[in-house]
Design an enzyme around this catalytic site. Structure first.
Site, PDB file in Angstrom:
ATOM      1  N   ASP A   1     -11.209   0.439  -7.083  1.00  0.00           N
ATOM      2  CA  ASP A   1     -10.943  -0.942  -7.490  1.00  0.00           C
ATOM      3  C   ASP A   1     -10.422  -1.790  -6.326  1.00  0.00           C
ATOM      4  O   ASP A   1     -10.651  -3.001  -6.281  1.00  0.00           O
ATOM      5  CB  ASP A   1      -9.945  -0.956  -8.639  1.00  0.00           C
ATOM      6  CG  ASP A   1     -10.534  -0.370  -9.915  1.00  0.00           C
ATOM      7  OD1 ASP A   1     -11.761  -0.467 -10.093  1.00  0.00           O
ATOM      8  OD2 ASP A   1      -9.771   0.177 -10.730  1.00  0.00           O
TER       9      ASP A   1
ATOM     10  N   SER B   1       1.074  -3.533 -16.451  1.00  0.00           N
ATOM     11  CA  SER B   1       2.198  -2.675 -16.057  1.00  0.00           C
ATOM     12  C   SER B   1       3.537  -3.380 -16.253  1.00  0.00           C
ATOM     13  O   SER B   1       4.552  -2.726 -16.507  1.00  0.00           O
ATOM     14  CB  SER B   1       2.049  -2.253 -14.595  1.00  0.00           C
ATOM     15  OG  SER B   1       0.875  -1.492 -14.403  1.00  0.00           O
TER      16      SER B   1
ATOM     17  N   ASN C   1      -7.050 -11.427  -9.417  1.00  0.00           N
ATOM     18  CA  ASN C   1      -6.233 -10.713 -10.392  1.00  0.00           C
ATOM     19  C   ASN C   1      -5.029 -11.536 -10.826  1.00  0.00           C
ATOM     20  O   ASN C   1      -4.929 -11.926 -11.977  1.00  0.00           O
ATOM     21  CB  ASN C   1      -5.762  -9.365  -9.827  1.00  0.00           C
ATOM     22  CG  ASN C   1      -6.769  -8.258 -10.066  1.00  0.00           C
ATOM     23  OD1 ASN C   1      -7.771  -8.457 -10.745  1.00  0.00           O
ATOM     24  ND2 ASN C   1      -6.509  -7.104  -9.505  1.00  0.00           N
TER      25      ASN C   1
ATOM     26  N   ALA D   1      -4.291  -5.128 -15.034  1.00  0.00           N
ATOM     27  CA  ALA D   1      -3.777  -4.541 -13.802  1.00  0.00           C
ATOM     28  C   ALA D   1      -2.247  -4.632 -13.788  1.00  0.00           C
ATOM     29  O   ALA D   1      -1.584  -4.132 -14.688  1.00  0.00           O
ATOM     30  CB  ALA D   1      -4.411  -5.224 -12.595  1.00  0.00           C
ATOM     31  N   TYR D   2      -1.684  -5.274 -12.765  1.00  0.00           N
ATOM     32  CA  TYR D   2      -0.227  -5.348 -12.639  1.00  0.00           C
ATOM     33  C   TYR D   2       0.399  -6.041 -13.846  1.00  0.00           C
ATOM     34  O   TYR D   2       1.486  -5.681 -14.301  1.00  0.00           O
ATOM     35  CB  TYR D   2       0.133  -6.077 -11.344  1.00  0.00           C
ATOM     36  CG  TYR D   2       1.598  -6.089 -11.013  1.00  0.00           C
ATOM     37  CD1 TYR D   2       2.459  -5.100 -11.484  1.00  0.00           C
ATOM     38  CD2 TYR D   2       2.133  -7.081 -10.208  1.00  0.00           C
ATOM     39  CE1 TYR D   2       3.807  -5.111 -11.163  1.00  0.00           C
ATOM     40  CE2 TYR D   2       3.472  -7.100  -9.884  1.00  0.00           C
ATOM     41  CZ  TYR D   2       4.301  -6.114 -10.365  1.00  0.00           C
ATOM     42  OH  TYR D   2       5.643  -6.130 -10.051  1.00  0.00           O
TER      43      TYR D   2
END
Length: 273
Positions: free
Chosen positions: A62, A178, A132, A174-175
């Protein structure tokens, strides 16, 4: 970012896939396995420079996909990934065989970046694009203090935290995920605003905003509590203000095998446990 004259481009910035069989560009993440596979593919299918190719095939993970998408953003070439990384959320499975047939059958996903405009402590204005997310982080042992303004109106006077991020739908798994932010459907006209380890207000978990929103982060006590700002992999230190909005003048196209589109992957991610 690649620039220069390009050929066979459609009005929406995508390459003309009618000529995939003659113009394929291969890029790798530099691992021995990916490089060996690329050598075999080049011998079999040829290889073209990215600015004259109709499709880029990225062999890696990725991280390579994100780098490649930034690289082609000014060129309009779609990207098809094959996994030689760890997670490979945005990648297809690797096979040397039938590549051109796979490329003819792909499903496309068009995504748009966030534009980050930064005013730093030296009075300099800097810009970067993020596919992102745009993230703000504390740069010292002390928590950051951020004022959050949406479309000119202060929505949060003071957020004491390790940081905050604004995510695109593509980056929401993604982040953002999280940091306990929401997963957004790829085609949703939304952005996710998510705090990172919030201390006060302790129960604030973020907001879902229109993709037309303009979000400004203002650093409070910037000398005592320095903050950095990151757009994907571009970082600026000692920021005073960070303005973020979706930039529809840029865009990239990801290609997936049938039944494994990015939309499907994001939907499936919401049912993982």
């Amino acid at each position: 970012m690649v620039t220069g004259d390009v050929i066979d481009r459609r009005n929406d910035g995508e390459a003309d896939l009618d000529h995939i069989s003659s113009r394929v560009c291969f890029v790798t993440n530099g691992t021995p396995e990916a490089d060996a596979a690329a050598a075999q593919l080049r011998a079999r299918y040829g290889d073209y420079p990215v600015d004259t190719a109709d499709v880029v095939v990225a062999l890696g993970g990725d991280g390579l996909m994100l780098q490649t998408l930034h690289r082609v953003m000014g060129v309009g070439v779609p990207v098809y990934g094959m996994n030689f990384g760890s997670v490979g959320f945005m990648m297809n499975t690797f096979s040397e065989d039938n590549l051109l047939d796979r490329l003819e059958a792909v499903q496309r996903t068009r995504i748009y970046p966030l534009s980050m405009q930064v005013l730093d402590a030296a009075g300099e204005t800097r810009t970067a694009l993020a596919l992102n997310e745009v993230s703000l982080f504390r740069s010292s042992y002390q928590a950051a203090k951020l004022q959050i303004v949406v479309d000119g109106e202060t929505r949060l006077e003071e957020l004491i935290c390790d940081g905050a991020l604004l995510s695109t739908p593509a980056g929401s798994t993604a982040y953002n995920l999280s940091a306990h932010g929401p997963i957004l459907p790829i085609e949703a006209p939304l952005l996710a605003l998510t705090p990172i380890s919030p201390f006060r207000p302790r129960r604030w978990r973020g907001a879902i905003l229109s993709n037309r929103a303009v979000v400004k982060f203002i650093t409070r006590e910037a000398v005592k509590r320095p903050v950095s700002a990151v757009a994907d992999n571009v970082e600026f230190q000692n920021v005073l203000e960070v303005t973020v909005f979706e930039d529809r003048s840029h865009g990239v196209t990801l290609l997936f095998d049938p039944g494994t589109s990015l939309e499907e992957r994001v939907l499936s991610e919401q049912f993982r446990y």
